[in-house]
Design a protein around this motif. Structure first.
Motif, PDB file in Angstrom:
ATOM      1  N   LEU A   1       0.843  -1.194   0.000  1.00  0.00           N
ATOM      2  CA  LEU A   1       0.000   0.000   0.000  1.00  0.00           C
ATOM      3  C   LEU A   1       0.879   1.244   0.000  1.00  0.00           C
ATOM      4  O   LEU A   1       1.782   1.368   0.823  1.00  0.00           O
ATOM      5  CB  LEU A   1      -0.918   0.002   1.225  1.00  0.00           C
ATOM      6  CG  LEU A   1      -1.902   1.155   1.371  1.00  0.00           C
ATOM      7  CD1 LEU A   1      -2.933   1.131   0.245  1.00  0.00           C
ATOM      8  CD2 LEU A   1      -2.602   1.089   2.723  1.00  0.00           C
TER       9      LEU A   1
ATOM     10  N   LYS B   1      -6.785  -0.371   4.235  1.00  0.00           N
ATOM     11  CA  LYS B   1      -6.262  -1.560   4.905  1.00  0.00           C
ATOM     12  C   LYS B   1      -7.397  -2.524   5.245  1.00  0.00           C
ATOM     13  O   LYS B   1      -7.268  -3.744   5.055  1.00  0.00           O
ATOM     14  CB  LYS B   1      -5.511  -1.157   6.176  1.00  0.00           C
ATOM     15  CG  LYS B   1      -4.961  -2.324   6.991  1.00  0.00           C
ATOM     16  CD  LYS B   1      -4.191  -1.807   8.184  1.00  0.00           C
ATOM     17  CE  LYS B   1      -3.657  -2.964   9.040  1.00  0.00           C
ATOM     18  NZ  LYS B   1      -4.732  -3.704   9.716  1.00  0.00           N
TER      19      LYS B   1
ATOM     20  N   GLU C   1      -8.013  -6.412   3.941  1.00  0.00           N
ATOM     21  CA  GLU C   1      -8.237  -7.515   4.867  1.00  0.00           C
ATOM     22  C   GLU C   1      -9.509  -8.278   4.512  1.00  0.00           C
ATOM     23  O   GLU C   1      -9.550  -9.507   4.600  1.00  0.00           O
ATOM     24  CB  GLU C   1      -8.315  -6.987   6.301  1.00  0.00           C
ATOM     25  CG  GLU C   1      -6.976  -6.489   6.837  1.00  0.00           C
ATOM     26  CD  GLU C   1      -7.100  -5.832   8.188  1.00  0.00           C
ATOM     27  OE1 GLU C   1      -8.250  -5.507   8.598  1.00  0.00           O
ATOM     28  OE2 GLU C   1      -6.068  -5.623   8.862  1.00  0.00           O
TER      29      GLU C   1
ATOM     30  N   LEU D   1      -1.071  -8.052   3.507  1.00  0.00           N
ATOM     31  CA  LEU D   1      -0.441  -6.745   3.393  1.00  0.00           C
ATOM     32  C   LEU D   1       1.034  -6.877   3.759  1.00  0.00           C
ATOM     33  O   LEU D   1       1.387  -7.113   4.908  1.00  0.00           O
ATOM     34  CB  LEU D   1      -1.135  -5.736   4.304  1.00  0.00           C
ATOM     35  CG  LEU D   1      -0.605  -4.298   4.246  1.00  0.00           C
ATOM     36  CD1 LEU D   1      -0.745  -3.722   2.839  1.00  0.00           C
ATOM     37  CD2 LEU D   1      -1.337  -3.417   5.252  1.00  0.00           C
TER      38      LEU D   1
ATOM     39  N   VAL E   1       3.683  -0.916   3.962  1.00  0.00           N
ATOM     40  CA  VAL E   1       3.208   0.380   3.481  1.00  0.00           C
ATOM     41  C   VAL E   1       4.411   1.225   3.077  1.00  0.00           C
ATOM     42  O   VAL E   1       5.399   1.304   3.809  1.00  0.00           O
ATOM     43  CB  VAL E   1       2.398   1.113   4.571  1.00  0.00           C
ATOM     44  CG1 VAL E   1       1.954   2.488   4.071  1.00  0.00           C
ATOM     45  CG2 VAL E   1       1.185   0.279   4.982  1.00  0.00           C
TER      46      VAL E   1
END
Length: 233
Positions: free
Chosen positions: A185, A201, A205, A211, A214
């Motif tokens: 991300l 986020k 999920e 993930l 970031v």
């Protein structure tokens, strides 16, 4: 095209592909750090399909994926960058390739994957542009044809990076997130709202996406910082 416009395109390209134009720059080193962190995040499995997205537009996801692709290819991996933003594609601009045919042609069975990928000036790095913008992006990306494309690409390339639309704008990124092994991300310093980043986020999920991390983009670096000192040695 005027000389001024040609110069603007060249300058924009040099900025967006700094890891290739100036591989020893502090910014290039940061992308190499991102590369290393992704590899550590995936230490228990070989991470070969990754989606890059952001919560909203203009946060630097396309520049991030282009430079990440370069530093991955510099390691000797055969890398494919896929423009999965079928609404506002940009990969063909970054790498200055044609976009008359691309992923949409493969997904609609009008072309084979190997027919529409383009080599770049970066060794080991190829791109698959968007092709003609379709009326049904989400349906195409969620189709079995997309699953087949990913499966085929993994037999050819060591790593596939997907440039996807902003997560909060459309459902496309959530669809791709469910098909790849991990997601990165991108957030923009002093631009991305905290609430938007949290919502992005949460949507990842809900798509059962892993993930990986970031990327904080456009963060100003002070000359007195340790990293600046180290990079100038």
């Amino acid at each position: 095209m005027s000389r001024k416009n040609r110069k603007s395109i060249t300058v924009a390209k040099e900025r967006s592909l700094l890891t290739h134009q100036n591989p020893k720059s502090p910014i290039a080193e940061q992308y190499k750090t991102i590369r290393t962190n992704i590899q550590f995040a995936a230490i228990e499995e070989d991470m070969r399909s990754i989606m890059i997205s952001s919560s909203g537009p203009m946060e630097g996801k396309s520049t991030t994926i282009a430079n990440l692709g370069v530093v991955m290819a510099q390691q000797g991996k055969k890398v494919l960058i896929v423009d999965a933003d079928l609404r506002k594609p940009t990969v063909h601009y970054t790498f200055r390739t044609m976009n008359t045919r691309g992923i949409t042609n493969v997904l609609t069975r009008q072309a084979e994957l190997k027919e529409v990928t383009y080599e770049t000036e970066v060794p080991n790095l190829e791109v698959l542009t968007s092709g003609p913008i379709p009326p049904n992006p989400s349906e195409l990306l969620g189709s079995k044809a997309m699953d087949k494309l990913i499966e085929e690409a993994l037999t050819i390339y060591d790593l596939i990076l997907f440039d996807c639309p902003p997560i909060l704008a459309v459902a496309d990124s959530q669809i791709i997130a469910n098909k790849v092994q991990g997601t990165v991300l991108v957030v923009s310093s002093e631009t991305t709202e905290k609430e938007a980043a949290v919502k992005a986020k949460e949507r990842l999920e809900s798509a059962s996406s892993k993930l990986l991390g970031v990327v904080l983009n456009r963060k100003k670096m002070k000359e007195g910082s340790y990293y600046y000192y180290y990079a100038q040695k």
